[in-house]
Design an enzyme around this catalytic site. Structure first.
Site, PDB file in Angstrom:
ATOM      1  N   SER A 138       0.848  -1.196   0.000  1.00 44.94           N
ATOM      2  CA  SER A 138       0.000   0.000   0.000  1.00 44.94           C
ATOM      3  C   SER A 138       0.882   1.244   0.000  1.00 44.94           C
ATOM      4  O   SER A 138       2.060   1.183   0.404  1.00 44.94           O
ATOM      5  CB  SER A 138      -0.859   0.008   1.273  1.00 44.94           C
ATOM      6  OG  SER A 138      -1.525   1.248   1.422  1.00 44.94           O
ATOM      7  N   TYR A 151      -2.549  -1.783  10.458  1.00 48.11           N
ATOM      8  CA  TYR A 151      -2.616  -1.889   8.993  1.00 48.11           C
ATOM      9  C   TYR A 151      -1.325  -1.392   8.346  1.00 48.11           C
ATOM     10  O   TYR A 151      -0.727  -2.079   7.513  1.00 48.11           O
ATOM     11  CB  TYR A 151      -3.819  -1.083   8.479  1.00 48.11           C
ATOM     12  CG  TYR A 151      -3.979  -1.113   6.976  1.00 48.11           C
ATOM     13  CD1 TYR A 151      -4.594  -2.191   6.348  1.00 48.11           C
ATOM     14  CD2 TYR A 151      -3.522  -0.072   6.174  1.00 48.11           C
ATOM     15  CE1 TYR A 151      -4.741  -2.225   4.969  1.00 48.11           C
ATOM     16  CE2 TYR A 151      -3.666  -0.092   4.796  1.00 48.11           C
ATOM     17  CZ  TYR A 151      -4.286  -1.174   4.201  1.00 48.11           C
ATOM     18  OH  TYR A 151      -4.427  -1.217   2.841  1.00 48.11           O
TER      19      TYR A 151
HETATM   20  N1  LIG Z   1      -8.618   0.056  -1.595  1.00 45.75           N
HETATM   21  C1  LIG Z   1      -7.502   0.740  -1.405  1.00 45.75           C
HETATM   22  O1  LIG Z   1      -7.503   1.980  -1.474  1.00 45.75           O
HETATM   23  C2  LIG Z   1      -6.206   0.034  -1.151  1.00 45.75           C
HETATM   24  C3  LIG Z   1      -5.041   0.799  -1.174  1.00 45.75           C
HETATM   25  C4  LIG Z   1      -3.822   0.184  -0.941  1.00 45.75           C
HETATM   26  C5  LIG Z   1      -3.770  -1.182  -0.694  1.00 45.75           C
HETATM   27  N2  LIG Z   1      -4.927  -1.899  -0.678  1.00 45.75           N
HETATM   28  C6  LIG Z   1      -4.812  -3.337  -0.416  1.00 45.75           C
HETATM   29  O2  LIG Z   1      -5.343  -4.052  -1.509  1.00 45.75           O
HETATM   30  C7  LIG Z   1      -5.926  -5.262  -1.045  1.00 45.75           C
HETATM   31  C8  LIG Z   1      -7.360  -5.351  -1.500  1.00 45.75           C
HETATM   32  O3  LIG Z   1      -8.064  -4.238  -1.004  1.00 45.75           O
HETATM   33  P1  LIG Z   1      -9.550  -3.901  -1.458  1.00 45.75           P
HETATM   34  O4  LIG Z   1      -9.702  -2.445  -1.283  1.00 45.75           O
HETATM   35  O5  LIG Z   1      -9.849  -4.510  -2.751  1.00 45.75           O
HETATM   36  O6  LIG Z   1     -10.361  -4.631  -0.280  1.00 45.75           O
HETATM   37  P2  LIG Z   1     -11.861  -5.192  -0.278  1.00 45.75           P
HETATM   38  O7  LIG Z   1     -12.269  -5.237   1.145  1.00 45.75           O
HETATM   39  O8  LIG Z   1     -12.680  -4.383  -1.208  1.00 45.75           O
HETATM   40  O9  LIG Z   1     -11.693  -6.678  -0.838  1.00 45.75           O
HETATM   41  C9  LIG Z   1     -10.879  -7.585  -0.124  1.00 45.75           C
HETATM   42  C10 LIG Z   1     -11.275  -9.004  -0.439  1.00 45.75           C
HETATM   43  O10 LIG Z   1     -10.482  -9.863   0.412  1.00 45.75           O
HETATM   44  C11 LIG Z   1     -11.337 -10.836   1.013  1.00 45.75           C
HETATM   45  N3  LIG Z   1     -10.768 -11.266   2.293  1.00 45.75           N
HETATM   46  C12 LIG Z   1     -10.687 -10.557   3.452  1.00 45.75           C
HETATM   47  N4  LIG Z   1     -10.130 -11.297   4.415  1.00 45.75           N
HETATM   48  C13 LIG Z   1      -9.851 -12.510   3.864  1.00 45.75           C
HETATM   49  C14 LIG Z   1      -9.275 -13.704   4.383  1.00 45.75           C
HETATM   50  N5  LIG Z   1      -8.895 -13.821   5.664  1.00 45.75           N
HETATM   51  N6  LIG Z   1      -9.122 -14.759   3.531  1.00 45.75           N
HETATM   52  C15 LIG Z   1      -9.515 -14.670   2.253  1.00 45.75           C
HETATM   53  N7  LIG Z   1     -10.084 -13.551   1.706  1.00 45.75           N
HETATM   54  C16 LIG Z   1     -10.244 -12.491   2.516  1.00 45.75           C
HETATM   55  C17 LIG Z   1     -12.672 -10.121   1.157  1.00 45.75           C
HETATM   56  O11 LIG Z   1     -13.759 -11.033   1.304  1.00 45.75           O
HETATM   57  C18 LIG Z   1     -12.743  -9.305  -0.133  1.00 45.75           C
HETATM   58  O12 LIG Z   1     -13.324 -10.043  -1.186  1.00 45.75           O
HETATM   59  C19 LIG Z   1      -5.780  -5.258   0.478  1.00 45.75           C
HETATM   60  O13 LIG Z   1      -4.635  -5.986   0.844  1.00 45.75           O
HETATM   61  C20 LIG Z   1      -5.607  -3.783   0.798  1.00 45.75           C
HETATM   62  O14 LIG Z   1      -4.877  -3.593   1.981  1.00 45.75           O
HETATM   63  C21 LIG Z   1      -6.147  -1.322  -0.897  1.00 45.75           C
END
Ligand SMILES: NC(=O)c1ccc[n+]([C@@H]2O[C@H](COP(=O)([O-])OP(=O)(O)OC[C@H]3O[C@@H](n4cnc5c(N)ncnc54)[C@H](O)[C@@H]3O)[C@@H](O)[C@H]2O)c1
Length: 256
Positions: A138, A151
């Site tokens: 991230s 986080y």
């Molecule tokens: N959205 C952002 O702005 C952003 C920015 C930087 C990094 N990220 C990272 O990108 C990744 C995805 O983020 P997102 O925004 O798409 O999140 P999201 O919550 O929209 O989707 C995450 C998915 O992971 C699944 N999940 C959660 N815990 C789980 C587990 N224990 N086992 C299996 N599946 C699991 C959820 O059911 C969901 O489908 C994360 O690692 C997040 O930290 C997101």
């Protein structure tokens, strides 16, 4: 960028950035494996994509479940070529407000889960003669919002895991970290909704990005695709910031 006959496993692949990754690799003819705890969303995506897709319900923080999931993915498609360690969760709390339980929940998913997935996917890559691990870190590996102690720690540690995988399995297996900025996903929508003024919070987030928009799951899916492809074969061990220029500007000069 053909991924024909390649198997790509994406954790958290049912929604958000993971879904974006699934769609990018699927378009390039990969066999895609959606690993997620959300059975409904995972099944819906699998039903839409049809052949060349598999949904496996799995909580990545549980070692035995991860082992079973990787074994199943490899058994169905004959191996694993790419792992996108994407599943992650975020809950707001400062250090003094973070309970041991919350710390463990976040670290066990975001960091230990990624370690488990790499541990059980890499041997299948070695059997194929190589592969690529993409770790979803991230922008918060370099800077932090308020109240994201666990986080931000997990996302910074992902860079260490990335280096270790890159060093230990070079040259056959590469490992790259992607560091997204604010991406329009359920995770962020939920965070905006919980804030006192969701519209203002969303605009303030947009304003952090020089490109003046949130990123899309496709922005990250396309970068994962490039990093895992032959075109990205000179990338290894380092983070790639895919963040619309977040944190580049340090302020105004006041000049007219
Ligand atoms: N959205 C952002 O702005 C952003 C920015 C930087 C990094 N990220 C990272 O990108 C990744 C995805 O983020 P997102 O925004 O798409 O999140 P999201 O919550 O929209 O989707 C995450 C998915 O992971 C699944 N999940 C959660 N815990 C789980 C587990 N224990 N086992 C299996 N599946 C699991 C959820 O059911 C969901 O489908 C994360 O690692 C997040 O930290 C997101």
């Amino acid at each position: 960028m053909s991924f024909t006959n390649k198997t790509v496993v994406v954790t958290g692949g049912a929604k958000g950035i993971g879904e974006g990754c699934i769609r990018s690799f699927f378009r390039e003819n990969a066999n895609v494996v959606i690993i997620d705890i959300d059975k409904k969303a995972g099944t819906t995506l699998h039903d839409e994509l049809g052949a060349r897709s598999l949904f496996i319900e799995c909580d990545i923080s549980k070692e035995q479940q991860v082992k079973n999931a990787m074994n199943k993915a490899a058994a169905v498609y004959g191996g694993i070529d790419v792992l996108v360690n994407n599943a992650g969760i975020m809950k707001y709390a400062s250090v003094t407000d973070t309970t041991e339980e919350l710390w463990d929940t976040i670290l066990n998913t975001n960091l230990k889960g990624a370690f488990f997935c790499a541990k059980y996917a890499i041997p299948y890559m070695q059997k194929r003669g190589g592969g690529v691990v993409i770790n979803m870190s991230s922008a918060q590996a370099f800077m932090a919002q308020d109240k994201v102690a666990a986080y931000a720690t997990s996302k910074t540690a992902m860079l260490g895991l990335t280096r270790s995988i890159a060093v230990d399995y070079a040259p056959d297996i590469r490992c790259v970290a992607l560091c997204p900025g604010g991406i329009d996903t359920p995770l962020n929508r939920e965070a905006f909704a919980k804030s006192p003024d969701p519209k203002a919070t969303e605009q303030a987030t947009i304003d952090l990005h020089l490109v003046q928009r949130l990123g899309t799951p496709e922005d990250i899916g396309e970068m994962a695709l490039f990093a895992a492809s032959e075109k990205g074969s000179f990338l290894n061990g380092h983070p790639i910031r895919v963040d619309g220029g977040i944190g580049v500007k340090i302020g105004g000069s006041g000049a007219k």
